[in-house]
Motif scaffolding. Structure first.
Motif, PDB file in Angstrom:
ATOM      1  N   PHE A 254       0.829  -1.195   0.000  1.00  0.00           N
ATOM      2  CA  PHE A 254       0.000   0.000   0.000  1.00  0.00           C
ATOM      3  C   PHE A 254       0.870   1.254   0.000  1.00  0.00           C
ATOM      4  O   PHE A 254       2.005   1.241   0.464  1.00  0.00           O
ATOM      5  CB  PHE A 254      -0.871   0.057   1.266  1.00  0.00           C
TER       6      PHE A 254
ATOM      7  N   TYR B  99       0.052   5.133   1.450  1.00  0.00           N
ATOM      8  CA  TYR B  99      -0.868   6.049   2.105  1.00  0.00           C
ATOM      9  C   TYR B  99      -0.302   7.460   2.014  1.00  0.00           C
ATOM     10  O   TYR B  99       0.912   7.658   2.014  1.00  0.00           O
ATOM     11  CB  TYR B  99      -1.050   5.681   3.582  1.00  0.00           C
TER      12      TYR B  99
ATOM     13  N   GLN C 202      -0.591  11.404   3.771  1.00  0.00           N
ATOM     14  CA  GLN C 202      -1.062  12.197   4.909  1.00  0.00           C
ATOM     15  C   GLN C 202      -0.806  13.666   4.606  1.00  0.00           C
ATOM     16  O   GLN C 202       0.349  14.121   4.634  1.00  0.00           O
ATOM     17  CB  GLN C 202      -0.356  11.776   6.195  1.00  0.00           C
TER      18      GLN C 202
ATOM     19  N   ASN D 129      -1.908  18.083   8.814  1.00  0.00           N
ATOM     20  CA  ASN D 129      -2.965  18.117   9.829  1.00  0.00           C
ATOM     21  C   ASN D 129      -4.181  17.257   9.477  1.00  0.00           C
ATOM     22  O   ASN D 129      -5.302  17.539   9.902  1.00  0.00           O
ATOM     23  CB  ASN D 129      -3.420  19.557  10.079  1.00  0.00           C
TER      24      ASN D 129
ATOM     25  N   GLY E 204      -5.565  12.946   8.574  1.00  0.00           N
ATOM     26  CA  GLY E 204      -5.281  11.540   8.799  1.00  0.00           C
ATOM     27  C   GLY E 204      -4.707  10.871   7.566  1.00  0.00           C
ATOM     28  O   GLY E 204      -4.472  11.513   6.537  1.00  0.00           O
ATOM     29  N   LEU E 205      -4.449   9.584   7.676  1.00  0.00           N
ATOM     30  CA  LEU E 205      -3.890   8.822   6.568  1.00  0.00           C
ATOM     31  C   LEU E 205      -4.992   8.397   5.606  1.00  0.00           C
ATOM     32  O   LEU E 205      -6.035   7.890   6.035  1.00  0.00           O
ATOM     33  CB  LEU E 205      -3.176   7.575   7.082  1.00  0.00           C
TER      34      LEU E 205
ATOM     35  N   LEU F  77      -5.721   6.127   2.009  1.00  0.00           N
ATOM     36  CA  LEU F  77      -5.174   5.138   1.092  1.00  0.00           C
ATOM     37  C   LEU F  77      -5.028   5.759  -0.294  1.00  0.00           C
ATOM     38  O   LEU F  77      -5.986   6.304  -0.847  1.00  0.00           O
ATOM     39  CB  LEU F  77      -6.096   3.918   1.033  1.00  0.00           C
TER      40      LEU F  77
ATOM     41  N   LYS G 138      -3.076   0.482  -3.864  1.00  0.00           N
ATOM     42  CA  LYS G 138      -2.733  -0.791  -3.248  1.00  0.00           C
ATOM     43  C   LYS G 138      -2.437  -1.829  -4.321  1.00  0.00           C
ATOM     44  O   LYS G 138      -2.968  -1.757  -5.444  1.00  0.00           O
ATOM     45  CB  LYS G 138      -3.866  -1.290  -2.357  1.00  0.00           C
TER      46      LYS G 138
ATOM     47  N   GLU H 121       3.044  13.867   3.394  1.00  0.00           N
ATOM     48  CA  GLU H 121       3.904  12.767   3.784  1.00  0.00           C
ATOM     49  C   GLU H 121       3.312  11.480   3.227  1.00  0.00           C
ATOM     50  O   GLU H 121       2.089  11.257   3.296  1.00  0.00           O
ATOM     51  CB  GLU H 121       4.045  12.670   5.304  1.00  0.00           C
TER      52      GLU H 121
ATOM     53  N   PHE I  64       3.457   7.275   3.074  1.00  0.00           N
ATOM     54  CA  PHE I  64       3.868   6.086   3.809  1.00  0.00           C
ATOM     55  C   PHE I  64       3.639   4.846   2.950  1.00  0.00           C
ATOM     56  O   PHE I  64       2.550   4.634   2.407  1.00  0.00           O
ATOM     57  CB  PHE I  64       3.062   5.937   5.098  1.00  0.00           C
TER      58      PHE I  64
ATOM     59  N   TYR J 106       2.739  -3.410   8.366  1.00  0.00           N
ATOM     60  CA  TYR J 106       4.020  -2.766   8.628  1.00  0.00           C
ATOM     61  C   TYR J 106       4.138  -1.519   7.767  1.00  0.00           C
ATOM     62  O   TYR J 106       3.752  -1.529   6.609  1.00  0.00           O
ATOM     63  CB  TYR J 106       5.184  -3.704   8.283  1.00  0.00           C
ATOM     64  N   PHE J 107       4.718  -0.471   8.325  1.00  0.00           N
ATOM     65  CA  PHE J 107       4.918   0.779   7.594  1.00  0.00           C
ATOM     66  C   PHE J 107       6.385   1.173   7.560  1.00  0.00           C
ATOM     67  O   PHE J 107       7.145   0.859   8.466  1.00  0.00           O
ATOM     68  CB  PHE J 107       4.150   1.923   8.261  1.00  0.00           C
TER      69      PHE J 107
ATOM     70  N   ARG K 102       9.079   4.542   7.421  1.00  0.00           N
ATOM     71  CA  ARG K 102       9.140   5.711   8.278  1.00  0.00           C
ATOM     72  C   ARG K 102       8.546   6.960   7.637  1.00  0.00           C
ATOM     73  O   ARG K 102       8.464   8.006   8.282  1.00  0.00           O
ATOM     74  CB  ARG K 102      10.583   5.971   8.691  1.00  0.00           C
TER      75      ARG K 102
END
Lengths: 112, 114
Positions: free
Chosen positions: A34, A36, A38, A41, A43-44, A46, A49, A88, A90, A101-102, A104
């Motif tokens: 995946f 993601y 962000q 300010n 949320g994450l 999608l 995928k 950002e 991820f 698992y993500f 950094r």
């Protein structure tokens, strides 16, 4: 150990330039991948995928990622970025064992 | 519900106090995850619930942290005797079928320990 590595913590680019955000994962028999995003300010969300089938997956806003099993990579690309893509990003992987698992994260900053 | 709901959205607490953070996952999602996001630290895995199986607690940073999931739905993350380093955004996510359809995140709880 199962892990996800995002090779760049910061990626600055100018508007309309191409961008690649790199992601490598540890090998597993069955893996879901995946990306993601962000925004500041928020949320994450999608972005896209990969579950199986075609190795190239696309999002609705022009991003694409290619699953490369031999290189255990799932790099995210966009041929021409906009200032609104500043966020950002991820990379994540799941498996049939369920745990997610993500990496950094990679901060993409698009300059005018 | 339509999405993953977390409450409260913001919490300011004094050092040494206990706090409870709540997550209400999407109805029917069997898997639930807690993550912590600190400035510049990415997403830190805390705990994972899958159906009726024993939870994966391997990410909990200390015995001050605990979580439970009642009835396979709502989850509560409890932090006892909070410390300033616990200040972070706590994110909850849920998924169906081991995440093949993706993981949906809540908006998070921003915890500030003063």
């Amino acid at each position: 150990a199962q892990s996800v590595t995002q090779l760049d913590s910061q990626v600055p680019v100018f508007e309309e330039a191409p961008v690649e955000l790199r992601c490598n994962y540890s090998s597993s028999v069955s893996v879901y991948l995946f990306w993601y995003v962000q925004y500041p300010n928020q949320g994450l969300q999608l972005l896209l995928k990969y579950l199986s089938g075609s190795t190239l997956v696309e999002s609705i806003n022009g991003f694409e990622a290619e699953f490369n099993k031999s290189q255990t990579s799932f790099h995210l690309r966009k041929p021409s970025v906009h200032i609104s893509d500043t966020a950002e990003y991820f990379c994540g992987r799941g498996s049939t064992l369920g745990r997610l698992y993500f990496g950094r994260g990679t901060q993409l900053t698009v300059w005018p | 519900g339509a999405g993953v709901s977390q409450s409260p959205s913001n919490k300011v607490t004094e050092k040494g106090k206990d706090v409870e953070l709540r997550c209400d996952p999407i109805s029917g999602h069997t898997a639930l995850y807690w993550y912590r996001q600190s400035l510049g630290q990415g997403l830190e895995f805390l705990i994972y619930f899958q159906g009726n199986s024993a939870p994966d607690k391997s990410g909990l940073p200390s015995d001050r942290f605990s979580a439970e999931r009642t009835g396979g739905s709502v989850s509560t993350l409890t932090i006892q005797r909070t410390q300033q380093e616990d200040s972070a955004v706590y994110l909850c996510a849920s998924s169906f079928r081991e995440g093949r359809d993706g993981y949906t995140f809540g908006s998070g709880t921003r915890l500030t320990v003063v």
